[in-house]
Design a protein around this motif. Structure first.
Motif, PDB file in Angstrom:
ATOM      1  N   PHE A   1     -62.018 156.960 -47.832  1.00  0.00           N
ATOM      2  CA  PHE A   1     -62.275 157.719 -49.060  1.00  0.00           C
ATOM      3  C   PHE A   1     -63.750 158.109 -49.196  1.00  0.00           C
ATOM      4  O   PHE A   1     -64.199 158.424 -50.290  1.00  0.00           O
ATOM      5  CB  PHE A   1     -61.848 156.886 -50.274  1.00  0.00           C
ATOM      6  CG  PHE A   1     -60.436 156.381 -50.192  1.00  0.00           C
ATOM      7  CD1 PHE A   1     -59.381 157.190 -50.573  1.00  0.00           C
ATOM      8  CD2 PHE A   1     -60.162 155.109 -49.713  1.00  0.00           C
ATOM      9  CE1 PHE A   1     -58.068 156.731 -50.489  1.00  0.00           C
ATOM     10  CE2 PHE A   1     -58.859 154.641 -49.625  1.00  0.00           C
ATOM     11  CZ  PHE A   1     -57.808 155.456 -50.012  1.00  0.00           C
TER      12      PHE A   1
ATOM     13  N   ARG B   1     -64.744 161.479 -50.830  1.00  0.00           N
ATOM     14  CA  ARG B   1     -64.711 161.540 -52.286  1.00  0.00           C
ATOM     15  C   ARG B   1     -65.805 160.687 -52.914  1.00  0.00           C
ATOM     16  O   ARG B   1     -66.443 161.089 -53.890  1.00  0.00           O
ATOM     17  CB  ARG B   1     -63.345 161.065 -52.806  1.00  0.00           C
ATOM     18  CG  ARG B   1     -62.188 161.980 -52.477  1.00  0.00           C
ATOM     19  CD  ARG B   1     -62.238 163.278 -53.264  1.00  0.00           C
ATOM     20  NE  ARG B   1     -62.234 163.078 -54.697  1.00  0.00           N
ATOM     21  CZ  ARG B   1     -61.130 162.982 -55.447  1.00  0.00           C
ATOM     22  NH1 ARG B   1     -59.940 163.098 -54.858  1.00  0.00           N
ATOM     23  NH2 ARG B   1     -61.207 162.807 -56.742  1.00  0.00           N
TER      24      ARG B   1
ATOM     25  N   LEU C   1     -52.419 154.318 -48.680  1.00  0.00           N
ATOM     26  CA  LEU C   1     -53.056 155.419 -49.403  1.00  0.00           C
ATOM     27  C   LEU C   1     -54.059 156.151 -48.515  1.00  0.00           C
ATOM     28  O   LEU C   1     -54.164 157.391 -48.559  1.00  0.00           O
ATOM     29  CB  LEU C   1     -53.746 154.883 -50.658  1.00  0.00           C
ATOM     30  CG  LEU C   1     -52.833 154.359 -51.771  1.00  0.00           C
ATOM     31  CD1 LEU C   1     -53.667 153.799 -52.905  1.00  0.00           C
ATOM     32  CD2 LEU C   1     -51.920 155.465 -52.274  1.00  0.00           C
TER      33      LEU C   1
ATOM     34  N   ARG D   1     -53.763 160.031 -47.451  1.00  0.00           N
ATOM     35  CA  ARG D   1     -54.858 160.948 -47.776  1.00  0.00           C
ATOM     36  C   ARG D   1     -55.274 161.735 -46.529  1.00  0.00           C
ATOM     37  O   ARG D   1     -55.532 162.943 -46.602  1.00  0.00           O
ATOM     38  CB  ARG D   1     -56.041 160.170 -48.334  1.00  0.00           C
ATOM     39  CG  ARG D   1     -57.257 161.031 -48.552  1.00  0.00           C
ATOM     40  CD  ARG D   1     -58.357 160.311 -49.313  1.00  0.00           C
ATOM     41  NE  ARG D   1     -59.584 161.089 -49.317  1.00  0.00           N
ATOM     42  CZ  ARG D   1     -59.779 162.170 -50.056  1.00  0.00           C
ATOM     43  NH1 ARG D   1     -58.835 162.593 -50.873  1.00  0.00           N
ATOM     44  NH2 ARG D   1     -60.919 162.838 -50.001  1.00  0.00           N
ATOM     45  N   ARG D   2     -55.361 161.054 -45.395  1.00  0.00           N
ATOM     46  CA  ARG D   2     -55.706 161.766 -44.154  1.00  0.00           C
ATOM     47  C   ARG D   2     -54.626 162.790 -43.788  1.00  0.00           C
ATOM     48  O   ARG D   2     -54.929 163.878 -43.283  1.00  0.00           O
ATOM     49  CB  ARG D   2     -55.892 160.760 -43.016  1.00  0.00           C
ATOM     50  CG  ARG D   2     -57.153 159.932 -43.136  1.00  0.00           C
ATOM     51  CD  ARG D   2     -58.398 160.814 -43.023  1.00  0.00           C
ATOM     52  NE  ARG D   2     -59.624 160.082 -43.228  1.00  0.00           N
ATOM     53  CZ  ARG D   2     -60.287 159.450 -42.266  1.00  0.00           C
ATOM     54  NH1 ARG D   2     -59.829 159.464 -41.030  1.00  0.00           N
ATOM     55  NH2 ARG D   2     -61.399 158.811 -42.551  1.00  0.00           N
TER      56      ARG D   2
ATOM     57  N   THR E   1     -55.120 165.916 -45.904  1.00  0.00           N
ATOM     58  CA  THR E   1     -56.291 166.735 -45.554  1.00  0.00           C
ATOM     59  C   THR E   1     -56.192 167.334 -44.153  1.00  0.00           C
ATOM     60  O   THR E   1     -56.800 168.378 -43.890  1.00  0.00           O
ATOM     61  CB  THR E   1     -57.573 165.897 -45.645  1.00  0.00           C
ATOM     62  OG1 THR E   1     -57.445 164.723 -44.824  1.00  0.00           O
ATOM     63  CG2 THR E   1     -57.822 165.465 -47.086  1.00  0.00           C
TER      64      THR E   1
ATOM     65  N   ASP F   1     -53.786 168.565 -58.330  1.00  0.00           N
ATOM     66  CA  ASP F   1     -53.901 167.990 -56.984  1.00  0.00           C
ATOM     67  C   ASP F   1     -52.747 167.033 -56.694  1.00  0.00           C
ATOM     68  O   ASP F   1     -52.201 167.030 -55.579  1.00  0.00           O
ATOM     69  CB  ASP F   1     -55.230 167.257 -56.848  1.00  0.00           C
ATOM     70  CG  ASP F   1     -56.417 168.215 -56.810  1.00  0.00           C
ATOM     71  OD1 ASP F   1     -56.187 169.434 -56.627  1.00  0.00           O
ATOM     72  OD2 ASP F   1     -57.562 167.747 -56.980  1.00  0.00           O
TER      73      ASP F   1
ATOM     74  N   ALA G   1     -49.952 167.272 -53.756  1.00  0.00           N
ATOM     75  CA  ALA G   1     -49.757 166.199 -52.782  1.00  0.00           C
ATOM     76  C   ALA G   1     -48.299 165.761 -52.722  1.00  0.00           C
ATOM     77  O   ALA G   1     -47.746 165.520 -51.633  1.00  0.00           O
ATOM     78  CB  ALA G   1     -50.645 165.014 -53.146  1.00  0.00           C
TER      79      ALA G   1
END
Length: 594
Positions: free
Chosen positions: A100, A103, A143, A147-148, A151, A199, A203
């Motif tokens: 993360f 962010r 998580l 997230r990867r 993206t 967002d 997702a």
């Protein structure tokens, strides 16, 4: 000629160094203290399954069973092996902020990783034989992987995230607490932030495109881990039972640790993350930083869930400590400047300010500790004599508190004067870094006390009634007597008055002829008998001689204000001890004496 980028960067090297530090703090003397009752219960389910014995109950955490099964199979059953899987998973937590860092920022992510490595809550949970820390790592890694995937659109990351969530799901009821915290946090963020709402919806739709891949990977991983690859078929039933127990224990009236005890542990052992977490929360809303706001709501929701639910345990604090460490790391970076950088021309001023603050805070802490020690020696708070360079001074213990307060006032005064003489920014940076160093030392000291110095003491609050280290002395004595009686350390017959599925059951696991009873009978004639100290003169079938050992201790936190100062300084408080007596049959004792 183009040069390829190095695979190991400075940033990755720092993460590896933090991982090595976290690993050392969690593995050092991992077997030094006996297993508590709850730990012994989990470890015994694995031990008895490997030995082909009937298990008295199902494990609370199938994921813990999975990892500990292979540890016991390869290296044998011991306290270290019983705690090895949580320790390794706890060390792995320091790598999670790297997922993360886009962010949070690179410096805040590194600071968060370091704070996770030295957090008293996370260190204690990592050295506890249960599935809480495994569930936390599974949820965090899940998580990060998702997230990867969002993206990069790489299905590999989707599979990694789903597999991690599946392993965490097999962690048992602890995972449901984390899932509840995450879901509630997402709902709060969606309600307060339109941008995050958009967002999150995007997702979800992207995950639905690969829903079958995600669902099959998650279910398959959870099934394999829960059943140890179908070797332990009751694992799925154990997982269902743990969920049912979580639901039934969710009522506020259910038995569990008192909410004020959890708060006291958090405030006493995590001063750094609490103070800089508050700073980080203020900065997050001041600068409208969405990552910081996510962490703040996660901490707030996690604390509410942990305190409101019934059946709460100290390990539930991991769902507060982990996001709080991230928020504190981000807050520290923001407090000292943009990405934690200090201007070159102001570095000497900042360094001088840091030195002044550290010295004054150390002086304040030393005087507070001196007050606590003087009160212990002289509870009446009357005058004491102090000799200095041949001169005798009459000083009351309250004078130490006065000096401590003066030192704190000087910290504020010197920071104000430096700000007036040079610039407010370096003065604030020096004050922040000085306070951070002092609080960091306090955090490390508290974490080391909880996990090493006083791990078997109830005044550390992690365990309500921890098993004392004297239990190991009892076991060594029993093995010595067994050698004299039958020529083997574990083949003697003995009777134990206690719970076979708790600490005593684990301690006597290698004694095949140990019999556990609820109460002693006059027909008992085994060479050794272990009974609570309340059985001062048990009626047995022969003559015995006994030796007392401290088995466990408890503490009631009802102290005066001066005693609370002593507790904060030295973790010192009156405790109530429970003892066991090892009774040896008189004819065996006569053999042993020569």
């Amino acid at each position: 000629m183009n040069r390829s980028q190095p695979r190991i960067t400075v940033e990755s090297s720092l993460y590896l160094a933090l991982f090595a530090l976290a690993l050392f703090l969690r593995l050092y003397q991992l077997n030094a203290h006996p297993l508590a009752d709850a730990e012994a219960r989990e470890a015994l389910t694995v031990y008895r399954f490997l030995g082909g014995q009937a298990a008295a109950s199902l494990p609370h955490s199938p994921a813990y069973f999975f990892f500990t099964y292979f540890g016991f199979l390869l290296f044998g059953a011991s306290e270290a092996m019983a705690r090895l899987a949580p320790a390794l998973c706890g060390a792995g937590l320091v790598l999670l902020p790297a997922f993360f860092r886009e962010r949070l920022g690179r410096v805040p992510a590194l600071l968060a990783a370091g704070l996770m490595g030295i957090s008293a809550v996370l260190m204690a949970a990592s050295r506890t034989a249960d599935g809480a820390i495994i569930a936390l790592l599974g949820l965090g890694l899940g998580l990060g992987g998702l997230r990867r995937y969002l993206t990069t659109s790489s299905v590999t990351w989707l599979v990694i995230g789903a597999a991690a969530l599946g392993a965490g799901l097999a962690g048992g009821a602890a995972f449901l607490t984390g899932a509840l915290v995450l879901t509630a946090t997402a709902l709060v963020v969606m309600w307060t932030s339109p941008a995050d709402r958009t967002d999150l919806r995007g997702a979800v739709w992207k995950l639905l495109d690969q829903r079958w891949t995600f669902a099959v990977t998650l279910a398959l991983t959870a099934g394999v881990v829960s059943t140890v690859g179908l070797l332990y078929r009751p694992g799925l039933g154990a997982l269902a039972d743990s969920w049912a127990a979580w639901l039934s224990g969710g009522l506020p009236s259910a038995a569990g640790r008192a909410p004020q005890i959890l708060l006291l542990f958090l405030f006493a052992n995590e001063p750094f993350v609490l103070i800089f977490g508050v700073i980080g929360a203020a900065q997050a809303f001041t600068t409208a930083n969405r990552a910081g706001q996510w962490l703040f709501w996660s901490v707030l929701v996690g604390l509410a869930v942990v305190l409101v639910r019934g059946g709460r345990e100290m390990a539930d604090l991991v769902w507060v400590a982990a996001p709080l460490a991230g928020l504190a790391g981000w807050g520290l970076a923001q407090a000292v400047g943009s990405e934690g950088l200090i201007d070159r021309e102001t570095r000497p001023i900042v360094a001088a300010q840091v030195a002044i603050v550290v010295v004054l805070l150390s002086f304040s802490i030393a005087n507070t500790a001196s007050f606590a020690e003087q009160v212990r020696l002289n509870p009446a708070l009357t005058q004491n004599q102090i000799t200095f360079s041949g001169l005798v001074f009459q000083v009351t213990p309250l004078a130490y508190l006065a000096m401590s307060t003066v030192a704190l006032a000087l910290v504020a005064l010197t920071s104000y004067l430096i700000g007036l003489g040079w610039s407010p920014r370096p003065a604030l940076q020096g004050l922040t870094l000085g306070i951070a160093l002092a609080l960091l030392a306090m955090n490390l000291r508290a974490a080391w006390g909880v996990t090493q110095l006083r791990a078997a003491s109830p005044v550390e609050l992690w365990w309500e009634r921890p098993v004392a280290d004297d239990l190991k002395q009892l076991m060594q004595t029993a093995e010595t007597v067994s050698n004299y009686a039958v020529g083997s350390a574990h083949d003697v017959e003995l009777t134990v008055q206690g719970d076979p599925d708790a600490a005593l059951g684990w301690a006597f696991r290698d004694f095949p002829h140990a019999t556990f009873v609820d109460r002693l009978e006059p027909l008992v004639t085994s060479p050794m008998v272990v009974a609570p100290a309340e059985e001062q003169n048990p009626t047995l079938g022969s003559a015995y001689v006994g030796q007392a050992f401290t088995f466990r201790a408890s503490w009631t936190p009802a102290l005066s204000w001066t005693e609370w100062v002593g507790w904060l300084a030295f973790r010192r408080a009156p405790v109530q001890s429970e003892q066991l007596i090892l009774w040896v049959r008189e004819d065996v004792q006569q053999l042993r004496t020569p």
